[in-house]
Design an enzyme around this catalytic site. Structure first.
Site, PDB file in Angstrom:
ATOM      1  N   ILE A  16       0.624  25.085  46.142  1.00 42.64           N
ATOM      2  CA  ILE A  16       1.338  23.951  46.117  1.00 42.64           C
ATOM      3  C   ILE A  16       1.714  23.231  44.738  1.00 42.64           C
ATOM      4  CG2 ILE A  16      -0.256  22.184  46.770  1.00 42.64           C
ATOM      5  CD1 ILE A  16       2.134  21.620  48.911  1.00 42.64           C
ATOM      6  N   ASP A  39      -6.667  19.106  47.496  1.00 46.32           N
ATOM      7  CA  ASP A  39      -6.658  17.797  47.042  1.00 46.32           C
ATOM      8  C   ASP A  39      -7.276  17.892  45.564  1.00 46.32           C
ATOM      9  OD1 ASP A  39      -6.713  15.017  46.627  1.00 46.32           O
ATOM     10  OD2 ASP A  39      -8.663  14.579  47.969  1.00 46.32           O
TER      11      ASP A  39
HETATM   12  N1  AR6 Z   1      -2.038  25.030  47.348  1.00 48.68           N
HETATM   13  C1  AR6 Z   1      -1.834  25.049  48.741  1.00 48.68           C
HETATM   14  N2  AR6 Z   1      -2.661  25.040  49.741  1.00 48.68           N
HETATM   15  C2  AR6 Z   1      -3.940  24.869  49.395  1.00 48.68           C
HETATM   16  C3  AR6 Z   1      -4.380  25.055  47.834  1.00 48.68           C
HETATM   17  C4  AR6 Z   1      -3.347  24.886  46.955  1.00 48.68           C
HETATM   18  N3  AR6 Z   1      -3.697  25.086  45.677  1.00 48.68           N
HETATM   19  N4  AR6 Z   1      -5.617  24.937  48.054  1.00 48.68           N
HETATM   20  C5  AR6 Z   1      -6.078  25.147  49.240  1.00 48.68           C
HETATM   21  N5  AR6 Z   1      -5.045  25.070  50.064  1.00 48.68           N
HETATM   22  P1  AR6 Z   1      -8.167  21.612  52.581  1.00 48.68           P
HETATM   23  P2  AR6 Z   1      -8.282  19.692  54.747  1.00 48.68           P
HETATM   24  C6  AR6 Z   1      -5.251  25.210  51.690  1.00 48.68           C
HETATM   25  O1  AR6 Z   1      -9.540  21.789  52.843  1.00 48.68           O
HETATM   26  O2  AR6 Z   1      -8.740  20.688  55.729  1.00 48.68           O
HETATM   27  C7  AR6 Z   1     -10.703  17.697  50.541  1.00 48.68           C
HETATM   28  O3  AR6 Z   1     -11.959  17.485  49.954  1.00 48.68           O
HETATM   29  C8  AR6 Z   1      -6.136  25.905  52.492  1.00 48.68           C
HETATM   30  O4  AR6 Z   1      -6.380  27.045  52.327  1.00 48.68           O
HETATM   31  O5  AR6 Z   1      -7.841  21.518  51.023  1.00 48.68           O
HETATM   32  O6  AR6 Z   1      -7.225  18.756  55.203  1.00 48.68           O
HETATM   33  C9  AR6 Z   1     -10.170  16.228  50.771  1.00 48.68           C
HETATM   34  O7  AR6 Z   1     -10.510  15.221  49.771  1.00 48.68           O
HETATM   35  C10 AR6 Z   1      -6.012  24.998  53.777  1.00 48.68           C
HETATM   36  O8  AR6 Z   1      -5.060  25.971  54.447  1.00 48.68           O
HETATM   37  O9  AR6 Z   1      -7.701  20.206  53.236  1.00 48.68           O
HETATM   38  C11 AR6 Z   1     -10.761  15.879  52.082  1.00 48.68           C
HETATM   39  O10 AR6 Z   1     -12.107  15.751  51.978  1.00 48.68           O
HETATM   40  C12 AR6 Z   1      -5.370  23.706  53.354  1.00 48.68           C
HETATM   41  O11 AR6 Z   1      -4.807  23.930  52.097  1.00 48.68           O
HETATM   42  C13 AR6 Z   1     -10.927  17.337  52.984  1.00 48.68           C
HETATM   43  O12 AR6 Z   1     -10.764  18.326  51.850  1.00 48.68           O
HETATM   44  C14 AR6 Z   1      -5.955  22.418  53.544  1.00 48.68           C
HETATM   45  O13 AR6 Z   1      -7.371  22.541  53.314  1.00 48.68           O
HETATM   46  C15 AR6 Z   1      -9.412  17.714  53.532  1.00 48.68           C
HETATM   47  O14 AR6 Z   1      -9.690  18.868  54.555  1.00 48.68           O
END
Ligand code: AR6
Length: 179
Positions: A16, A39
């Site tokens: 993203i 994030d």
């Molecule tokens: N681009 C798009 N999607 C992504 C990317 C990227 N670069 N990297 C990961 N994903 P998560 P949550 C996807 O864990 O479950 C953080 O520490 C990933 O595969 O990022 O909402 C925050 O600070 C998954 O499908 O977010 C919070 O503490 C999706 O993004 C916590 O994680 C969401 O995974 C939030 O957890």
């Protein structure tokens, strides 16, 4: 890339931080100070400007509650804005997780409209570290976005950005089935 809903919804597999939309959405936590997953990727690629803006918001309003959203600059990213929303941690489904996840999408879209955003990209909020079941999350994300688009003409395009094959396949199945 696949288009649905008269071109108003796009499905992409990838990172993203590379998306050239008016706004990209971040799956943040209540502190707004960064973390892992998407994030971490957004803060790394966007640079310090994003964190500074998050700190300024925190100083004003404190934590961002689950289901709510705030907007900042996108720093060095190709997008103009980052909309930070806090997804629910999955706890079996009895803690209003589904409603809270829908709130993330609706509140992010409303904030987008308030800031004249026409194109917005979402990651799969809560489905990583927060363990929300991917199939349920995909259905809720799509339903929330479609409902919002029906009632708000000013958004031109919503892009769902899936990072993993499983989510991409789920989105494709649901969006195709509903065409
Ligand atoms: N681009 C798009 N999607 C992504 C990317 C990227 N670069 N990297 C990961 N994903 P998560 P949550 C996807 O864990 O479950 C953080 O520490 C990933 O595969 O990022 O909402 C925050 O600070 C998954 O499908 O977010 C919070 O503490 C999706 O993004 C916590 O994680 C969401 O995974 C939030 O957890």
């Amino acid at each position: 890339m696949v288009r649905y809903n008269d071109g108003k919804i796009e499905l992409i597999k990838g990172d993203i931080t590379k998306i050239e939309a008016d706004a990209i959405v971040n799956a943040a936590n209540t502190s707004l100070l960064g973390g892992g997953g998407v994030d971490g990727a957004i803060h790394r690629a966007g640079g310090k400007e994003i964190l500074d803006a998050c700190v300024a918001i925190r100083n004003k309003q404190g934590n961002c509650k689950t289901g709510e959203a705030v907007i900042t600059t996108a720093g060095k990213l190709p997008a103009k804005f980052v909309i930070h929303t806090v997804g629910p941690v999955w706890n079996g489904g009895k803690k209003k997780e589904e409603q809270l996840l829908q709130n993330c999408y609706i509140n992010s879209l409303q904030l987008a409209i308030d800031n004249h955003v026409k194109t917005i990209a979402f990651p799969n909020i809560s489905t990583g570290i927060y363990r929300f079941p991917k199939d349920k999350a995909a259905s809720l994300a799509i339903a929330s976005v479609k409902y919002f688009l029906k009632n708000h003409e000013s958004i031109d395009k919503v892009i769902f950005v899936c990072f993993d094959d499983e989510s991409f396949d789920l989105y494709q199945q649901i969006l195709k089935f509903e065409e």
